[in-house]
Design a protein around this motif. Structure first.
Motif, mmCIF file in Angstrom:
data_model
loop_
_atom_site.group_PDB
_atom_site.id
_atom_site.type_symbol
_atom_site.label_atom_id
_atom_site.label_comp_id
_atom_site.label_asym_id
_atom_site.label_seq_id
_atom_site.Cartn_x
_atom_site.Cartn_y
_atom_site.Cartn_z
ATOM 1 N N UNK A 1 0.828 -1.205 0.000
ATOM 2 C CA UNK A 1 0.000 0.000 0.000
ATOM 3 C C UNK A 1 0.863 1.256 0.000
ATOM 4 N N UNK A 2 1.942 1.239 0.795
ATOM 5 C CA UNK A 2 2.802 2.423 0.862
ATOM 6 C C UNK A 2 3.559 2.626 -0.450
ATOM 7 N N UNK A 3 3.874 1.543 -1.140
ATOM 8 C CA UNK A 3 4.537 1.657 -2.442
ATOM 9 C C UNK A 3 3.612 2.320 -3.457
ATOM 10 N N UNK B 1 8.516 16.814 -3.052
ATOM 11 C CA UNK B 1 9.319 16.449 -1.867
ATOM 12 C C UNK B 1 8.645 15.427 -0.963
ATOM 13 N N UNK B 2 7.318 15.320 -1.013
ATOM 14 C CA UNK B 2 6.630 14.313 -0.206
ATOM 15 C C UNK B 2 7.012 12.897 -0.616
ATOM 16 N N UNK B 3 7.475 12.755 -1.865
ATOM 17 C CA UNK B 3 7.820 11.423 -2.362
ATOM 18 C C UNK B 3 8.946 10.815 -1.551
ATOM 19 N N UNK B 4 9.895 11.646 -1.108
ATOM 20 C CA UNK B 4 11.014 11.119 -0.313
ATOM 21 C C UNK B 4 10.496 10.413 0.927
ATOM 22 N N UNK B 5 9.521 11.037 1.612
ATOM 23 C CA UNK B 5 8.956 10.428 2.819
ATOM 24 C C UNK B 5 8.174 9.169 2.472
ATOM 25 N N UNK B 6 7.424 9.209 1.365
ATOM 26 C CA UNK B 6 6.622 8.044 0.953
ATOM 27 C C UNK B 6 7.514 6.863 0.572
ATOM 28 N N UNK B 7 8.549 7.122 -0.218
ATOM 29 C CA UNK B 7 9.424 6.027 -0.650
ATOM 30 C C UNK B 7 10.240 5.491 0.525
ATOM 31 N N UNK B 8 10.628 6.368 1.449
ATOM 32 C CA UNK B 8 11.371 5.914 2.628
ATOM 33 C C UNK B 8 10.521 4.969 3.467
ATOM 34 N N UNK B 9 9.229 5.284 3.612
ATOM 35 C CA UNK B 9 8.321 4.443 4.370
ATOM 36 C C UNK B 9 8.150 3.090 3.673
ATOM 37 N N UNK B 10 7.994 3.094 2.355
ATOM 38 C CA UNK B 10 7.853 1.846 1.605
ATOM 39 C C UNK B 10 9.132 1.017 1.681
ATOM 40 N N UNK B 11 10.289 1.675 1.599
ATOM 41 C CA UNK B 11 11.567 0.960 1.668
ATOM 42 C C UNK B 11 11.783 0.346 3.049
ATOM 43 N N UNK B 12 11.359 1.042 4.097
ATOM 44 C CA UNK B 12 11.506 0.514 5.451
ATOM 45 C C UNK B 12 10.664 -0.742 5.642
ATOM 46 N N UNK B 13 9.472 -0.743 5.057
ATOM 47 C CA UNK B 13 8.591 -1.906 5.181
ATOM 48 C C UNK B 13 9.008 -3.057 4.268
ATOM 49 N N UNK B 14 9.720 -2.745 3.192
ATOM 50 C CA UNK B 14 10.198 -3.785 2.264
ATOM 51 C C UNK B 14 11.662 -3.572 1.955
ATOM 52 N N UNK B 15 12.556 -3.874 2.879
ATOM 53 C CA UNK B 15 13.978 -3.525 2.726
ATOM 54 C C UNK B 15 14.687 -4.194 1.562
#
Length: 360
Positions: free
Chosen positions: A114-116, A151-165
């Motif tokens: 979902x975050x991706x 700039x919001x994309x950085x926060x969104x992609x960071x959240x997705x990357x954290x959940x799917x390392x």
């Protein structure tokens, strides 16, 4: 009798002309006779047929997120990063237009999938607000909205990357933001390193979708040059086996930097012809279910038409007909109109060739 003879000869002339026309049509035919779909029936969301993705989009339009969630979950479980990046982009583009289904998904099950899609939707929404990829066609208000949202994309992609390392897809999504935000070359190389670390060569095939996004960054239109784009494409194709579609990258680089001012002679240059032939061979070796193969076929259909290789172009058009979300069509305001107009040239050219071969 003398007065009747000219009319008889005229009638026979019309009959033979119609017969010739029918014989040519039987060799090639009109677009309708060939079973090709008209402009209004071209799917502008997909590059090629994908029943599962089409169903997920239909469900999303109806406000239901479960099919999209199931689709993304399967790509993650199978580590099918190529398909995952494609699905994330298409679903994100759909959510950028109407996101009630995505908001429900995130509220019910805020997982990596979902975050991706959320990150992809933020990027897509920013580009929709911009309205055009060209700065000269963008109003100051559109540009401001674009730069406020990216700039919001950085926060969104960071959240997705954290959940799917282990997933390279969030970083591929971020490349699309890097174009607008203006990442410097060093930051872009760091981003690329995150992708390649998760898809090490030769244990993983190079990801076409990641390369297709990155070559845009290195183009003169954004933060590079024609030379840097060519170098990136050359590096990608250097040791890539046939079937990975990497040979399409030099064609993308050429299109981005030369198509707008190119003449017919430019398109028939031997070097470009060799590039097209290499991409054709690559496409023939690619797995039939490669998720990016339709995109390459669209590109080939355009180049082959411009090179007056109409029969070969028509072969590619037949394989992707009904879908137009691919280069070069999506570079225009009306992709379906551009697609069908170019396809019509290929049909007419193939028909003319058939007529000549039969001496008609």
């Amino acid at each position: 009798m003398a007065r009747v003879l000219p009319f008889v000869l005229f009638a026979f002339g019309i009959w033979f002309w119609l017969k010739a026309r029918r014989s040519v049509s039987s060799l090639v035919g009109t677009e309708e006779e060939l079973g090709l779909l008209p402009r209004e029936r071209q799917n502008v969301e997909l590059a090629g047929a994908d029943a599962a993705l089409a169903r997920a989009l239909d469900e999303a339009r109806a406000g239901r997120w479960e099919a999209a969630a199931e689709l993304l979950a399967s790509t993650g479980k199978e580590r099918d990063w190529e398909r995952r990046a494609l699905y994330a982009r298409v679903l994100g583009e759909a959510a950028a237009r109407q996101d009630s289904w995505l908001r429900s998904w995130r509220a019910t099950r805020p997982d990596a999938d979902a975050e991706l899609v959320q990150a992809s939707a933020t990027v897509a929404r920013a580009w929709l607000l911009r309205g055009s990829p060209y700065a000269e066609h963008t109003t100051p208000e559109q540009a401001d909205s674009f730069h406020e949202l990216l700039p919001q994309v950085r926060a969104d992609t960071a959240r997705a990357a954290e959940l799917g390392p282990d997933d390279p897809t969030p970083y591929i999504v971020e490349i699309r933001a890097a174009l607008g935000v203006g990442y410097g070359p060093d930051r872009m190389r760091e981003l690329w390193a995150e992708i390649t670390a998760r898809t090490p060569h030769p244990t993983s095939a190079p990801l076409y979708g990641a390369h297709e996004a990155a070559i845009q960054y290195w183009s003169a239109r954004w933060h590079g040059s024609a030379e840097l784009a060519r170098e990136f494409a050359a590096q990608a194709t250097a040791d890539a086996p046939l079937g990975t579609l990497m040979t399409a990258l030099p064609l993308i680089a050429w299109f981005d930097h030369h198509d707008a001012a190119a003449t017919s002679r430019d398109y028939t240059d031997p070097h470009l012809t060799a590039l097209v032939d290499a991409a054709l061979a690559d496409a023939e070796e690619a797995p039939a279910d490669h998720p990016r193969l339709p995109e390459v076929r669209h590109l080939l259909a355009y180049f082959l038409t411009r090179q007056t290789r109409h029969d070969e172009a028509l072969d590619q058009f037949r394989l992707v007909d009904g879908h137009v979300n691919a280069l070069p069509w999506r570079s225009r305001r009306d992709p379906a109109a551009f697609f069908t107009a170019t396809r019509a040239k290929a049909v007419r050219g193939a028909e003319t060739r058939a007529r000549i071969s039969r001496g008609v």
